[in-house]
Motif scaffolding. Structure first.
Motif, short mmCIF file in Angstrom:
data_model
loop_
_atom_site.label_atom_id
_atom_site.label_comp_id
_atom_site.label_asym_id
_atom_site.label_seq_id
_atom_site.Cartn_x
_atom_site.Cartn_y
_atom_site.Cartn_z
N MET A 1 0.84 -1.20 0.00
CA MET A 1 0.00 0.00 0.00
C MET A 1 0.88 1.26 0.00
N LYS A 2 0.60 2.18 -0.91
CA LYS A 2 1.38 3.40 -1.03
C LYS A 2 1.14 4.30 0.18
N LYS A 3 2.22 4.79 0.76
CA LYS A 3 2.10 5.70 1.89
C LYS A 3 1.70 7.09 1.42
N ARG A 4 0.99 7.80 2.29
CA ARG A 4 0.66 9.19 2.01
C ARG A 4 1.94 10.02 2.15
N ARG A 5 2.20 10.84 1.13
CA ARG A 5 3.38 11.70 1.13
C ARG A 5 2.93 13.14 0.91
N VAL A 6 3.31 14.02 1.81
CA VAL A 6 2.88 15.41 1.73
C VAL A 6 4.06 16.34 1.90
N MET A 7 3.90 17.55 1.38
CA MET A 7 4.84 18.63 1.61
C MET A 7 4.14 19.68 2.45
N LEU A 8 4.76 20.05 3.55
CA LEU A 8 4.21 21.03 4.47
C LEU A 8 5.04 22.30 4.39
N LYS A 9 4.38 23.43 4.11
CA LYS A 9 5.10 24.70 4.12
C LYS A 9 4.72 25.48 5.36
N LEU A 10 5.75 25.87 6.11
CA LEU A 10 5.55 26.67 7.31
C LEU A 10 5.96 28.11 7.02
N SER A 11 5.13 29.04 7.39
CA SER A 11 5.43 30.45 7.25
C SER A 11 6.50 30.86 8.25
N GLY A 12 7.55 31.52 7.77
CA GLY A 12 8.58 32.00 8.69
C GLY A 12 8.02 32.97 9.71
N GLU A 13 7.13 33.86 9.25
CA GLU A 13 6.53 34.84 10.17
C GLU A 13 5.72 34.15 11.25
N ALA A 14 5.05 33.05 10.90
CA ALA A 14 4.20 32.36 11.87
C ALA A 14 5.03 31.66 12.95
N LEU A 15 6.32 31.42 12.68
CA LEU A 15 7.20 30.79 13.67
C LEU A 15 7.87 31.80 14.58
N ALA A 16 7.71 33.09 14.25
CA ALA A 16 8.48 34.13 14.94
C ALA A 16 7.99 34.37 16.36
N ASN A 17 8.83 35.02 17.15
CA ASN A 17 8.47 35.37 18.52
C ASN A 17 7.56 36.61 18.55
N ALA A 18 7.27 37.09 19.72
CA ALA A 18 6.33 38.21 19.86
C ALA A 18 6.82 39.47 19.16
N ASN A 19 8.12 39.57 18.92
CA ASN A 19 8.67 40.73 18.23
C ASN A 19 8.69 40.56 16.72
N GLY A 20 8.17 39.42 16.24
CA GLY A 20 8.12 39.18 14.81
C GLY A 20 9.43 38.70 14.22
N LYS A 21 10.39 38.32 15.06
CA LYS A 21 11.69 37.87 14.60
C LYS A 21 12.03 36.53 15.27
N GLY A 22 13.10 35.90 14.76
CA GLY A 22 13.57 34.67 15.41
C GLY A 22 12.49 33.61 15.52
N TYR A 23 12.39 32.98 16.70
CA TYR A 23 11.48 31.85 16.86
C TYR A 23 10.73 31.91 18.18
N ASP A 24 9.54 31.37 18.15
CA ASP A 24 8.79 31.06 19.36
C ASP A 24 8.96 29.56 19.56
N GLU A 25 9.85 29.17 20.47
CA GLU A 25 10.19 27.75 20.60
C GLU A 25 8.98 26.90 20.96
N ALA A 26 8.07 27.43 21.76
CA ALA A 26 6.88 26.66 22.13
C ALA A 26 6.05 26.33 20.90
N VAL A 27 5.93 27.27 19.97
CA VAL A 27 5.19 27.04 18.73
C VAL A 27 5.87 25.96 17.90
N VAL A 28 7.19 26.06 17.77
CA VAL A 28 7.92 25.09 16.94
C VAL A 28 7.85 23.69 17.56
N ARG A 29 7.93 23.59 18.89
CA ARG A 29 7.84 22.28 19.54
C ARG A 29 6.44 21.68 19.37
#
Length: 233
Positions: A1-29
């Motif tokens: 049976m063929k496995k489901r294969r997907v590509m996921l695009k994450l927005s860089g801005e959506a990963l950012a911290n409250a200042n809109g830069k870098g990362y919000d580690e809790a979101v990424v985890r």
């Protein structure tokens, strides 16, 4: 049976911290934990990350377009290295591919190697876009999705789907539950750029757009349940 294969695009801005830069580690985890559930269930997952938390377009009028795009490519490499390490910390095996040599930090992209690593259960990150200026990460993910024969491209954004107009500016804007790729192009809805749209349409790769921050939105999307807009081909 063929496995489901997907590509996921994450927005860089959506990963950012409250200042809109870098990362919000809790979101990424949280993203990593959601992806792991699907990987453990056998879904093959490739990931592309935008660079908007570091660099978005030409932020200085004296910077040439080619150089600005090269900075953006390197921003996506940094994002993939960071997010990949968080994924590893959550118990997944990962690999980062790029279309150009990047020392020992990434692997040079190869379809055969990517397919072998998918089969081995690794989560693959695709950094650096197409490797060329004038092409966005939208085109990059559409190209990799075509080369690797994915079933669907999932776009995790900071908005919960595609609207008739910008809902921040138009209170009467309505969200589409479904629409066709041709309708998206004809209406100039701007979900992904035209080059990526045509590539997806020609190769019959559907899209789904949803809010990255929705409860279990990524886990649901990876198993085919979309809380947003589906774009059919």
């Amino acid at each position: 049976m063929k496995k489901r294969r997907v590509m996921l695009k994450l927005s860089g801005e959506a990963l950012a911290n409250a200042n809109g830069k870098g990362y919000d580690e809790a979101v990424v985890r949280d993203i990593a934990r959601q992806v792991k559930r699907s990987v453990d269930a056998g879904v093959e997952v490739g990931i592309v990350i935008g660079g908007g938390n570091y660099w978005r377009g030409r932020t200085g009028t004296e910077i040439a377009r080619v150089k600005a795009d090269q900075i953006g490519m390197l921003a996506t490499v940094m994002n993939c290295i960071y997010v990949s390490e968080i994924f590893r910390g959550e118990g997944m095996e990962t690999e980062i591919f790029s279309p150009f040599l990047c020392g020992a930090m990434t692997e040079l992209f190869s379809v055969d190697k990517a397919n072998a690593l998918f089969a081995a259960g690794r989560v693959l990150f695709f950094a650096g876009g197409t490797g060329h200026p004038y092409f966005s990460t939208d085109t990059g993910i559409a190209l990799r999705a075509t080369e690797l024969g994915v079933d669907e491209i999932l776009l995790a954004k900071s908005i919960d789907g595609v609207y008739t107009a910008d809902p921040k500016l138009d209170p009467d804007a309505k969200r589409y539950d479904t629409l066709t790729m041709q309708e998206m192009i004809d209406k100039k809805l701007g979900v992904i750029d035209l080059t990526a749209s045509v590539l997806c349409m020609e190769n019959k790769i559907p899209l789904a757009i949803f809010d990255l921050h929705g409860d279990n939105a990524i886990a649901d999307a990876l198993r085919g349940v979309i809380h947003g807009t589906t774009v059919t081909v």
